[in-house]
Structure formats: C-alpha cells, structure tokens
Design a protein around this motif. Structure first.
Motif, PDB file in Angstrom:
ATOM      1  N   LEU A 106     -74.932 -87.564   4.658  1.00 67.06           N
ATOM      2  CA  LEU A 106     -75.848 -87.863   3.552  1.00 67.06           C
ATOM      3  C   LEU A 106     -75.439 -87.197   2.243  1.00 67.06           C
ATOM      4  N   MET A 107     -74.864 -86.021   2.341  1.00 63.51           N
ATOM      5  CA  MET A 107     -74.460 -85.319   1.126  1.00 63.51           C
ATOM      6  C   MET A 107     -73.066 -85.744   0.684  1.00 63.51           C
ATOM      7  N   HIS A 108     -72.518 -86.664   1.435  1.00 66.51           N
ATOM      8  CA  HIS A 108     -71.219 -87.247   1.112  1.00 66.51           C
ATOM      9  C   HIS A 108     -70.103 -86.214   0.978  1.00 66.51           C
ATOM     10  N   THR A 109     -70.071 -85.309   1.924  1.00 70.89           N
ATOM     11  CA  THR A 109     -68.970 -84.355   1.989  1.00 70.89           C
ATOM     12  C   THR A 109     -67.723 -85.132   2.388  1.00 70.89           C
ATOM     13  N   THR A 110     -66.627 -84.900   1.672  1.00 76.84           N
ATOM     14  CA  THR A 110     -65.409 -85.621   2.051  1.00 76.84           C
ATOM     15  C   THR A 110     -64.480 -84.766   2.891  1.00 76.84           C
ATOM     16  N   MET A 111     -64.584 -83.451   2.713  1.00 71.72           N
ATOM     17  CA  MET A 111     -63.713 -82.594   3.521  1.00 71.72           C
ATOM     18  C   MET A 111     -64.469 -81.375   4.022  1.00 71.72           C
ATOM     19  N   VAL A 112     -64.450 -81.231   5.321  1.00 74.50           N
ATOM     20  CA  VAL A 112     -65.127 -80.101   5.945  1.00 74.50           C
ATOM     21  C   VAL A 112     -64.097 -79.019   6.236  1.00 74.50           C
ATOM     22  N   ILE A 113     -64.215 -77.901   5.537  1.00 78.86           N
ATOM     23  CA  ILE A 113     -63.292 -76.798   5.752  1.00 78.86           C
ATOM     24  C   ILE A 113     -64.050 -75.715   6.488  1.00 78.86           C
ATOM     25  N   ARG A 114     -63.578 -75.358   7.640  1.00 84.02           N
ATOM     26  CA  ARG A 114     -64.294 -74.380   8.454  1.00 84.02           C
ATOM     27  C   ARG A 114     -63.301 -73.628   9.328  1.00 84.02           C
ATOM     28  N   GLY A 115     -63.762 -72.538   9.928  1.00 84.15           N
ATOM     29  CA  GLY A 115     -62.889 -71.711  10.758  1.00 84.15           C
ATOM     30  C   GLY A 115     -62.439 -72.438  12.012  1.00 84.15           C
ATOM     31  N   GLU A 116     -61.345 -71.992  12.571  1.00 83.18           N
ATOM     32  CA  GLU A 116     -60.795 -72.682  13.732  1.00 83.18           C
ATOM     33  C   GLU A 116     -61.646 -72.552  14.986  1.00 83.18           C
ATOM     34  N   GLU A 117     -62.664 -71.699  14.935  1.00 79.65           N
ATOM     35  CA  GLU A 117     -63.539 -71.635  16.094  1.00 79.65           C
ATOM     36  C   GLU A 117     -64.280 -72.954  16.304  1.00 79.65           C
ATOM     37  N   TRP A 118     -64.235 -73.816  15.279  1.00 79.49           N
ATOM     38  CA  TRP A 118     -64.908 -75.112  15.400  1.00 79.49           C
ATOM     39  C   TRP A 118     -64.014 -76.186  15.966  1.00 79.49           C
ATOM     40  N   LEU A 119     -62.757 -75.882  16.061  1.00 78.83           N
ATOM     41  CA  LEU A 119     -61.802 -76.903  16.491  1.00 78.83           C
ATOM     42  C   LEU A 119     -62.209 -77.499  17.828  1.00 78.83           C
ATOM     43  N   SER A 120     -62.642 -76.636  18.744  1.00 77.64           N
ATOM     44  CA  SER A 120     -62.952 -77.173  20.070  1.00 77.64           C
ATOM     45  C   SER A 120     -64.253 -77.971  20.117  1.00 77.64           C
ATOM     46  N   SER A 121     -65.030 -77.960  19.043  1.00 74.88           N
ATOM     47  CA  SER A 121     -66.201 -78.841  19.103  1.00 74.88           C
ATOM     48  C   SER A 121     -65.976 -80.158  18.372  1.00 74.88           C
ATOM     49  N   VAL A 122     -64.742 -80.364  17.965  1.00 78.84           N
ATOM     50  CA  VAL A 122     -64.420 -81.623  17.308  1.00 78.84           C
ATOM     51  C   VAL A 122     -64.782 -82.848  18.172  1.00 78.84           C
ATOM     52  N   PRO A 123     -64.458 -82.848  19.464  1.00 85.95           N
ATOM     53  CA  PRO A 123     -64.829 -84.022  20.265  1.00 85.95           C
ATOM     54  C   PRO A 123     -66.324 -84.342  20.206  1.00 85.95           C
ATOM     55  N   THR A 124     -67.142 -83.314  20.235  1.00 83.72           N
ATOM     56  CA  THR A 124     -68.584 -83.516  20.113  1.00 83.72           C
ATOM     57  C   THR A 124     -68.914 -84.162  18.772  1.00 83.72           C
ATOM     58  N   HIS A 125     -68.302 -83.649  17.731  1.00 85.10           N
ATOM     59  CA  HIS A 125     -68.594 -84.184  16.404  1.00 85.10           C
ATOM     60  C   HIS A 125     -68.090 -85.607  16.238  1.00 85.10           C
ATOM     61  N   VAL A 126     -66.968 -85.860  16.856  1.00 84.29           N
ATOM     62  CA  VAL A 126     -66.434 -87.219  16.795  1.00 84.29           C
ATOM     63  C   VAL A 126     -67.420 -88.197  17.445  1.00 84.29           C
ATOM     64  N   GLU A 127     -67.915 -87.824  18.591  1.00 84.65           N
ATOM     65  CA  GLU A 127     -68.836 -88.750  19.253  1.00 84.65           C
ATOM     66  C   GLU A 127     -70.153 -88.889  18.485  1.00 84.65           C
ATOM     67  N   LEU A 128     -70.635 -87.770  17.990  1.00 82.98           N
ATOM     68  CA  LEU A 128     -71.882 -87.806  17.227  1.00 82.98           C
ATOM     69  C   LEU A 128     -71.769 -88.752  16.017  1.00 82.98           C
ATOM     70  N   HIS A 129     -70.649 -88.632  15.330  1.00 82.68           N
ATOM     71  CA  HIS A 129     -70.446 -89.496  14.168  1.00 82.68           C
ATOM     72  C   HIS A 129     -70.383 -90.964  14.591  1.00 82.68           C
ATOM     73  N   LYS A 130     -69.738 -91.187  15.709  1.00 80.08           N
ATOM     74  CA  LYS A 130     -69.571 -92.548  16.196  1.00 80.08           C
ATOM     75  C   LYS A 130     -70.924 -93.165  16.548  1.00 80.08           C
ATOM     76  N   VAL A 131     -71.687 -92.392  17.292  1.00 82.72           N
ATOM     77  CA  VAL A 131     -72.970 -92.845  17.770  1.00 82.72           C
ATOM     78  C   VAL A 131     -73.958 -93.058  16.601  1.00 82.72           C
ATOM     79  N   LEU A 132     -73.801 -92.250  15.575  1.00 76.22           N
ATOM     80  CA  LEU A 132     -74.682 -92.374  14.414  1.00 76.22           C
ATOM     81  C   LEU A 132     -74.184 -93.432  13.431  1.00 76.22           C
ATOM     82  N   GLY A 133     -72.991 -93.913  13.701  1.00 75.48           N
ATOM     83  CA  GLY A 133     -72.421 -94.919  12.815  1.00 75.48           C
ATOM     84  C   GLY A 133     -71.893 -94.348  11.517  1.00 75.48           C
TER      85      GLY A 133
END
Length: 548
Positions: A244-271
């Motif tokens: 909603l805030m139209h972020t184009t690039m998410v910069i975050r620590g590498e501790e988030w790398l392993s939750s990428v699959p979750t985020h990928v699915e969430l984005h997919k499911v939400l369209g």
RNA sequence: GGCCCCUUGGUCAAGUGGUUCAAGACUCCGCCCUCUCACGGCGGCUACACGGGUUCGAAUCCCGUAGGGGUCACCA
C-alpha cells in the motif's frame, strides 16, 4: 465449507472492500526509476549501528533515485513498546544526517497520504485483507494452544520431519464451520493462519539485489498472519504495508532472508507484486576468536548513543559506515575528499555479502581525517554543543573564553601549519588532550626521565632566562643555551653520531620543561602554548612543580 | 539437526577466466623529516580456507569438505 460465511463470522465489523482500500493508496507520483524505501524499526527506542547502517543505504537509494524514504513504526509487538521511541529514532538519525521525507513523526504535506505509519493504527486495513483471504479459503482460524504447538514440534523432531505448523500436522486447517462457530461461541481465542498452497519438494527461485539468485524450498507453513489479539504478525503487515505504501525496495538485515519464502507466498496469495529485496550482511564483532553478530545486549558500542556520548562527529561515523556499505566508496572519497557523500554514486550491487567486523581503529582514523577538514569555529560549536549535553558542569571551565579556545584549536589542529595535525578523534578525547590549557583540568601524566637534580637545575635556569616577549626562535635558542650549560647539545647531527659524548640533546631539555608545564612529554609547540596560557600560568606551574 | 547465506593479508576490501608471480585503506614494524607529539614522505611484514574437477590457462566456473553466520515464534 462456506468461506463467505466464515469470513463474515470472523470479521463482522469489516465492511470495507479491498478496492476501497487500494483506492486510498494510489500509486506514488514519482519519476521513472525512483525508489521508495523505508525504515521499519520496532519502537523500543533503542537504535543501533545496524539501524544506521541499513538506514543509510535506504536513504541513499531513495534520494539518489529521486524517490522517497519514509519511517514506519512496526509496533505489532506491544511488549516492546516504548513511549516516544519515534522521536528518539528521528533525532538520532538526524544527528547522523539521515532525514526521512515522510512517515511517523515527520511533518510534511504529503506525509499523511500513505499513513497511518504506526502498524497498530492500521488494524482495520489488515482485517480487510484478512477477511478477503478467509473468504477465498486462503486463511483459517486456529485454536491451538502454545502447548499443542509445542507437542507437534516435539513429535516432528522425534520423527525427523520438518518442524512447524504445516501439511498433515495441522489441526485446525480442516475444521468445519460448525466446529469453528462452537469454539468461538465458547470464547476460545484463536489466531488466523495462512492456508499455504505450497507443496513440499517444490523450489522457488528468488532474486536478491545483493546476493543474486537464491533457491529456496517453497513455503509450506501455515504461518500465523493475525495474532489472537487481531494484530498482524510482521510477515502479514510487511506484505500489506509495503504494497500500500508502494515501497519499491525492501532493505533489511540478512536475518530475514530465510523468511523470504513466506513473504513470496503471502504476496502471491494477496495478489501483490513482490518488491525488490536487498538483504544486507550483519555488522560483526570479534569475540573469543570468532566473528559474531553485534548484539544489543552484549555490545554497548552498538548503541548509537554511545557514539554521541563520546562525541564522535556524525560525519566520521557516516563516512565509516559508507566505507562498509559500498566497497568502492573509500577510493571515491579519497579522490573527492571535499565532496558531499551525496555525490557518490551509490550502488546496491556493490554492497558486501559478508558481515564486516566493526573496526574502531578505522573509525578513529576516519574521524581524524574528518576533523582535520573542519575549521576551528566549527569544531568549537561542535564541542560546545557536546559539552552542554553531556558535561554541563564543564561548560564554564572550557568555554568561558571563546577567543582562548579558538586559539587552542588553531594550535592543536595545526591550522597555521602547512598540513593540519590529525589527532582529534572525538569530543571526549579532544577535551582530554587539551587538559593542560586549563588549571581546572591540568594534571601530570608523564614522569621526568632525568634525575631530580638535573630537572631542578634546568627548570630554574629556564625560569631565570625566560623572556615572554621573545619569538619562537628566540625561545628555542634560549633552550639550546640552557642545554649547553648542562651538557645537552643543540647539535642533533653531532648527537646522533656520538650520543655518548653528551648528557643529552636539546630535545631532552625541551621535554623536561614540557613535562613541568603541560604535564606530558608530547604536545604541540611549547612557545605557542605559553602564549595561549600566558606567562603567569606557565611560571606558576613550574614553581609548583619545583616545590614537589 | 533441516534450510539458507558467507569465506582474498590482523581488519575493511579491489578483483568477475589471461598485462594481477593479487590493488588500495586501517593497524603493526623500520627509516627519513624533526625540540617532543602529530602531519608528511619512503619502505617492510602478512592473503586467494581445503580437496577435487572444467580449461591451453582459475582468486575468478562446477562439485565436495571444513569453518563462520543466520533462521526454524501468536518477536521484529
């Protein structure tokens, strides 16, 4: 199961449609290629070097591309909440020269357009999407208790299968509408879980801006998206807010790398379209021979306040962070020492993949260079502000006489020399290094290297022959003469050839006097010092020294 | 333990198959300049984790191994 009915049961209060929400957050009107980045700290009020590190990256990427950098407070965990945390965050970052365009606590005409920027205040927005997911059969209520979840995990560990709430291990995934109604009527608390569409064995390829492509197993976890208090988890809030805030690039620590699959699915499911992600390496610290991530608890130097307290100049810290952030920054800066950092062509691709050890020596060196570029007047202001904030009791001692202080800075910074001196690291260290200019702070640091008799004789001869009206050369010639009286030669070349022929050389005489007047064996030019502190103070110190 | 990331001197790092028998910066050491210190100048120590491939040729590509890190929450 009637998903529509379940959605209505779970979210009776939600009447807004997704289209209505989306309409409230139209695409940003920005030029082509502009990046929208954000910083999303939890409001603990504790802001550390790592935050600054990634904040600097966010800021550079946004502003370099003509985009927007905003602040969003991720307060979905109320246990961590500290009042006024956003003010601390904003002020600390501002101290280091990083400013937000929009967001929490930022006043700007457009700032409210994409708000609110506190996730707790966006609860109704998340619920619109949550309801919609339920209506599509993509989310369901889960009544499992912590104990039950723990049991599942235990069994999974025993059987050596993937732990977590997934596939056949779920208990609430296939509850009937009637069962759910019953449990809700009984007042049982529940979380809302994603009904993962992922299949075990499937892989996803994900492209990270820093790391390139990474292969992951597809997400199969029915992750919690709303906690039992109806507040979203990070994952869910991230997907919705950044969409909603139209972020184009998410910069975050590498501790988030392993939750990428979750985020990928969430984005997919939400369209939603997946934003670009850049997972940065951690700042590390050497601990017992091993590198490890800097930790909030163990490492006080992680706190940015630590640097403020010691009076590190923000520019120095910023430059140091930039050298860590972009591998080619240091060489660019060498070539353009006086250009603003903003002119450096920052590149995400040049960001390091491996965690860098935090090196205080390097920081100090950079700070020395930065101080050597400043004018005494700037340093004066900087020190004055620092002292007012951290050592208010000393303000009168140091800053009563501005003219004198400026002279001290001119001398200690070497502004009248061909090249500047470079020994200023931070305010604390600077103040300590100039202690001898003030009686209130003056103290003896070094011991004399010659016997008491010689020292006394030299000092007496010095007092007797001292002429305050002499110039620097005259002063030094006098020192030479005193030296000759006691067998200390003024001829350095001779001395180096045959040191055994002399008791010492003129530098030793100078040292004896220096220790007696400034308390230590090294300092800038003595003559210049005496012309700042004055003849009386100099004589008084020698007298006192002799009296001991 | 599963999954993922990382690995060039003490530290930060350049380098993406061949003018590199591997830049630069910090640290350390030596020398010069010099009344001390600092500055500056010159020089030095120290590195492609290991083992296999691919190739005429590898720090650069592939596969293993090892080491380090991260993550497996109703925390972010």
């Amino acid at each position: 199961m009637d998903n529509q009915k379940l959605a209505q049961l779970l979210f009776p209060e939600v009447t807004t449609t997704i289209d209505e929400v989306e309409a409230r957050f139209p695409a940003r009107d920005l030029p082509e290629g502009a990046q929208v980045t954000r910083m999303g700290p939890s409001p603990t009020g504790f802001i550390h070097l790592g935050n600054l590190y990634s904040g600097l990256a966010d800021e550079r990427i946004a502003h370099q591309s003509g985009g927007i950098f905003y602040l969003r407070i991720e307060d979905t965990d109320n246990k961590r909440k500290v009042e006024g945390a956003e003010d601390i965050i904003i002020s600390v970052l501002k101290y280091f020269g990083i400013e937000f365009d929009q967001g929490a606590g930022i006043e700007s005409p457009e700032s409210d357009a994409y708000g609110p920027y506190y996730q707790r205040q966006r609860k109704d927005i998340y619920h619109v999407y949550a309801k919609n997911l339920v209506a599509q059969g993509l989310a369901y209520p889960c009544f499992c208790t912590e104990e039950e979840i723990a049991q599942i995990k235990e069994k999974q560990t025993e059987q050596k299968v993937i732990t977590g709430y997934h596939t056949t291990w779920t208990r609430c995934r296939d509850l009937t509408l009637e069962q759910i109604e019953e449990k809700i009527a009984a007042g049982m608390p529940y979380t809302l879980r994603l009904r993962s569409q992922g299949k075990e064995g499937n892989d996803i390829i994900f492209r990270d801006q820093i790391r390139g492509s990474v292969k992951f197993p597809e997400n199969i976890m029915d992750v919690v998206i709303l906690k039992k208090d109806g507040i979203p988890t990070y994952h869910f809030a991230h997907a919705i807010d950044d969409h909603l805030m139209h972020t184009t690039m998410v910069i975050r620590g590498e501790e988030w790398l392993s939750s990428v699959p979750t985020h990928v699915e969430l984005h997919k499911v939400l369209g939603f379209r997946l934003p670009k992600y850049a997972h940065t390496a951690h700042l590390m610290k050497m601990d017992n021979g091993n590198k490890r991530k800097l930790s909030k608890r163990k490492d006080p130097e992680l706190s940015l306040d630590y640097y403020r307290q010691d009076g590190y100049h923000p520019q120095g810290v910023k430059v140091y962070l930039m050298t860590l952030l972009n591998s080619n920054f240091e060489q660019w800066y060498d070539k353009h020492p006086n250009s603003p950092i903003e002119e450096f062509p920052y590149s995400v691709k040049k960001m390091s993949k491996s965690g860098a050890l935090f090196d205080i020596m390097k920081l100090n060196d950079i700070c020395k260079n930065e101080f050597s570029k400043l004018e005494p007047e700037d340093v004066y202001e900087f020190l004055h502000t620092w002292c007012t904030n951290y050592h208010p009791d000393m303000v009168d001692v140091y800053f009563a006489d501005k003219e004198k202080f400026i002279k001290i800075l001119e001398l200690t910074m070497g502004v009248h020399q061909k090249r500047r001196r470079k020994d200023f690291i931070n305010a604390k260290q600077i103040m300590e290094s100039i202690h001898y200019f003030f009686d209130a702070t003056y103290h003896i640091v070094d011991e004399q290297k010659y016997d008491a008799e010689t020292v006394e004789a030299v000092l007496k001869a010095y007092l007797a022959s001292y002429d305050h009206s002499a110039d620097a050369n005259g002063w030094f010639n006098n020192i030479k003469e005193i030296g000759e009286q006691f067998g200390f030669t003024g001829n350095m070349r001779e001395y180096k050839k045959n040191p055994e022929n002399f008791k010492g050389n003129v530098s030793h005489i100078a040292e004896i006097i220096r220790i007696a007047t400034v308390g230590q064996s090294n300092s800038p030019d003595q003559w210049a010092i005496y012309h700042i502190i004055g003849e009386d103070m100099m004589r008084e110190r020698i007298e006192k020294y002799l009296a001991k």
